[in-house]
Design a protein around this motif. Structure first.
Motif, PDB file in Angstrom:
ATOM      1  N   THR A 115       0.817  -1.216   0.000  1.00  0.00           N
ATOM      2  CA  THR A 115       0.000   0.000   0.000  1.00  0.00           C
ATOM      3  C   THR A 115       0.849   1.264   0.000  1.00  0.00           C
ATOM      4  OG1 THR A 115      -0.112   0.011   2.423  1.00  0.00           O
ATOM      5  CG2 THR A 115      -1.852  -1.170   1.237  1.00  0.00           C
ATOM      6  N   GLU A 281     -15.286  -9.155  -1.859  1.00  0.00           N
ATOM      7  CA  GLU A 281     -14.429  -8.253  -1.090  1.00  0.00           C
ATOM      8  C   GLU A 281     -13.065  -8.918  -0.926  1.00  0.00           C
ATOM      9  OE1 GLU A 281     -14.444  -5.730   3.088  1.00  0.00           O
ATOM     10  OE2 GLU A 281     -15.471  -7.668   3.024  1.00  0.00           O
ATOM     11  N   ARG A 285      -5.815  -7.762  -1.384  1.00  0.00           N
ATOM     12  CA  ARG A 285      -5.329  -7.600  -2.756  1.00  0.00           C
ATOM     13  C   ARG A 285      -4.111  -6.684  -2.769  1.00  0.00           C
ATOM     14  NH1 ARG A 285      -6.626  -4.297  -7.156  1.00  0.00           N
ATOM     15  NH2 ARG A 285      -8.407  -3.348  -6.115  1.00  0.00           N
ATOM     16  N   GLY A 288      -4.083  -2.744  -3.532  1.00  0.00           N
ATOM     17  CA  GLY A 288      -5.472  -2.303  -3.508  1.00  0.00           C
ATOM     18  C   GLY A 288      -5.604  -0.989  -2.758  1.00  0.00           C
ATOM     19  N   SER A 290      -7.771   0.075  -0.673  1.00  0.00           N
ATOM     20  CA  SER A 290      -8.165   0.011   0.736  1.00  0.00           C
ATOM     21  C   SER A 290      -7.716  -1.308   1.371  1.00  0.00           C
ATOM     22  CB  SER A 290      -9.685   0.186   0.880  1.00  0.00           C
ATOM     23  OG  SER A 290     -10.381  -0.730   0.056  1.00  0.00           O
ATOM     24  N   SER A 291      -6.625  -1.867   0.868  1.00  0.00           N
ATOM     25  CA  SER A 291      -6.127  -3.142   1.389  1.00  0.00           C
ATOM     26  C   SER A 291      -5.680  -2.994   2.838  1.00  0.00           C
ATOM     27  CB  SER A 291      -4.957  -3.635   0.540  1.00  0.00           C
ATOM     28  OG  SER A 291      -5.385  -3.924  -0.768  1.00  0.00           O
ATOM     29  N   ASN A 338     -11.784  -3.051  -0.955  1.00  0.00           N
ATOM     30  CA  ASN A 338     -11.541  -3.610  -2.294  1.00  0.00           C
ATOM     31  C   ASN A 338     -12.687  -4.512  -2.754  1.00  0.00           C
ATOM     32  OD1 ASN A 338      -8.991  -2.356  -2.198  1.00  0.00           O
ATOM     33  ND2 ASN A 338      -8.042  -4.186  -1.357  1.00  0.00           N
ATOM     34  N   HIS A 340     -15.454  -5.675  -5.565  1.00  0.00           N
ATOM     35  CA  HIS A 340     -15.706  -5.624  -7.009  1.00  0.00           C
ATOM     36  C   HIS A 340     -16.793  -6.620  -7.392  1.00  0.00           C
ATOM     37  CE1 HIS A 340     -12.838  -9.046  -6.955  1.00  0.00           C
ATOM     38  NE2 HIS A 340     -13.476  -9.452  -8.045  1.00  0.00           N
ATOM     39  N   PHE A 418      -9.916  -1.929 -12.298  1.00  0.00           N
ATOM     40  CA  PHE A 418      -9.707  -1.573 -10.891  1.00  0.00           C
ATOM     41  C   PHE A 418      -9.208  -0.137 -10.814  1.00  0.00           C
ATOM     42  CE2 PHE A 418      -9.521  -6.201 -10.797  1.00  0.00           C
ATOM     43  CZ  PHE A 418     -10.349  -6.472  -9.712  1.00  0.00           C
ATOM     44  N   SER A 421     -11.476   1.757  -4.730  1.00  0.00           N
ATOM     45  CA  SER A 421     -11.813   0.756  -3.721  1.00  0.00           C
ATOM     46  C   SER A 421     -13.071  -0.026  -4.062  1.00  0.00           C
ATOM     47  CB  SER A 421     -11.993   1.430  -2.359  1.00  0.00           C
ATOM     48  OG  SER A 421     -10.804   2.071  -1.959  1.00  0.00           O
ATOM     49  N   ASN A 423     -15.283  -1.315  -7.487  1.00  0.00           N
ATOM     50  CA  ASN A 423     -15.186  -1.426  -8.941  1.00  0.00           C
ATOM     51  C   ASN A 423     -16.228  -2.401  -9.482  1.00  0.00           C
ATOM     52  OD1 ASN A 423     -12.418   0.051  -9.378  1.00  0.00           O
ATOM     53  ND2 ASN A 423     -12.065  -1.410  -7.717  1.00  0.00           N
TER      54      ASN A 423
END
Length: 437
Positions: A115, A281, A285, A288, A290-291, A338, A340, A418, A421, A423
């Motif tokens: 991050t 979620e 990742r 990412g 907001s990892s 994260n 999607h 992506f 946060s 997608n």
């Protein structure tokens, strides 16, 4: 720096306990950010800022209070600890507040989720990005003006700790650039934009790609029409489709469920979306936006199917909302991380191909979502679909339905990107009311 932050946190927690707090949690954050903005080559609103902030939350039994400060002197730390405890003494009790129990706290290793980058980004780098971006875009035939180009970079670190033994260090960086453009003249002018965001500079799209995509979007939107009111399939382009998923996430938040303020209040363990929808979620990742390994309360965050084959199996819960609902937290005191929508194998063109009349939405206007009832009504612009093909741009339209019906009649495309946060690929909704003329 982390050692200094850790010492500061330990001091303020100790002062809180000395003043009578039964428990406490503190977060110390600092960082810097700078940005370059320009329009037609001239600088506008360029900023360099530094920040530091300490937030202290104290508990006296089932009472709590929160204070914050930017002064990290010993006197300031003593003062905020004293004020927080005095505030907590007069606040009504809340049976659901409190820190995690020792056996709830994640004790495993902190994962390196990448991050934070060591990219050496300078203000001059941001200036060059913005200038190149705007120059390329303005050279595209049909682009008549610029709404401005910008680039920004930020870096931050934080250290948090609680009297229950939980500690956490976190560092983040973000870099972004974008451009807004104008095409046409007089009464026939249209605006659009494009941008790219990343944690590492190497993950940004190229400046040329962003500039040319912004230019194409702007030119393609010229000479829009209004269409008559009708009921047709609507496709949400992947630029704006995440807004639908954001509404869903808000509706399954534990606080909304505890307050009985969600249209999905009775939806647990039922079919909420069509069977081809999976919402995932992935807090671990790499790179990412907001990892994270744990939420702010020390609860481990896990890879999770929020929706699996259309089914909803759990709420988004913090310790507080879990206690209010007599459930167990699933690590969402810091929100989701994260999320999607799983893409399908269908291209956007294939989603369009069997539509006699329909609407491809590329921009939304307003805040027309009622999370209590699920009613949905938004201003929209984009492109009309005729006989399976994009026909012409449309604007000043309104789309309306109810989110329950929209979710149950949703089909994803394969164009997931992506960008942040939250997608999603392009999403087709089978039947919505579209109003124009």
């Amino acid at each position: 720096m982390v050692q200094d932050m850790q010492k500061t946190i330990e001091q303020v927690l100790d002062y809180a306990k000395q003043n009578g707090a039964t428990d406490a949690r503190a977060v110390y954050s600092n960082g810097r950010s700078y940005s370059w903005e320009q329009r037609l080559g001239k600088p506008e609103g360029n900023n360099l800022s530094h920040f530091q902030d300490l937030t202290l939350r104290v508990y006296i039994g089932k009472r709590q209070a929160v204070v914050s400060a930017s002064d990290m002197s010993e006197k300031s730390l003593k003062d905020i600890a004293h004020h927080a405890v005095e505030m907590a003494k007069v606040i009504p009790e809340d049976p659901f507040i409190g820190l995690a129990d020792a056996d709830e706290i994640y004790k495993g290793p902190e994962k390196d989720l990448q991050t934070y980058s060591n990219d050496d980004i300078t203000m001059n780098d941001l200036k060059e990005m913005s200038s190149e971006l705007e120059n390329i875009a303005l050279e595209v035939p049909g682009i008549t003006n610029s709404n401005g180009a910008s680039a920004d970079f930020s870096t931050s670190e934080s250290y948090s700790a609680s009297t229950n033994g939980y500690t956490k260090k976190l560092k983040r960086t973000t870099i972004a650039f974008g451009v807004g453009l104008i095409a046409g003249t007089g009464n026939n002018m249209q605006r659009d934009s494009d941008s790219s965001h990343a944690i590492f500079k190497e993950d940004l799209r190229s400046v040329k790609d962003v500039a040319l995509r912004a230019a194409k979007r702007t030119i393609d939107s010229l000479n829009p029409l209004k269409m008559p009111t009708c009921q047709v399939p609507v496709i949400f382009d992947n630029r704006i489709s995440p807004s639908l998923i954001g509404a869903f996430l808000s509706s399954i938040n534990g606080k909304a469920i505890a307050r009985k303020s969600s249209f999905l209040l009775e939806a647990l363990n039922t079919q909420v979306f069509s069977k081809n929808i999976n919402i995932i979620e992935d807090p671990h990742r790499l790179r990412g936006f907001s990892s994270r390994t744990t939420d702010m309360e020390g609860i481990e965050m896990k890879h999770n199917h929020l929706i699996e084959n259309g089914m909803l199996h759990e709420w988004i819960l913090s310790l507080y909302s879990a206690r209010a609902l007599d459930l167990k937290t699933n690590g969402h005191a810091s929100g989701v991380a994260n999320v999607h929508v799983e893409p399908s194998k269908l291209s956007q063109e294939e989603l369009i191909s069997d539509i006699k009349d329909g609407f491809l939405v590329t921009s939304l206007i307003g805040m027309g979502v009622n999370l209590l009832t699920g009613d949905y009504s938004q201003g929209a612009s984009g492109f009309w679909i005729k006989n399976g093909k994009i026909s012409h741009p449309v604007s000043e339209m309104t789309i309306a339905s109810n989110l329950k019906d929209m979710f149950l009649h949703m089909t994803p495309a394969n164009d997931l990107e992506f960008r942040g946060s939250l997608n999603a690929p392009s999403l087709r909704i089978e039947n919505m009311t579209v109003a124009g003329k």
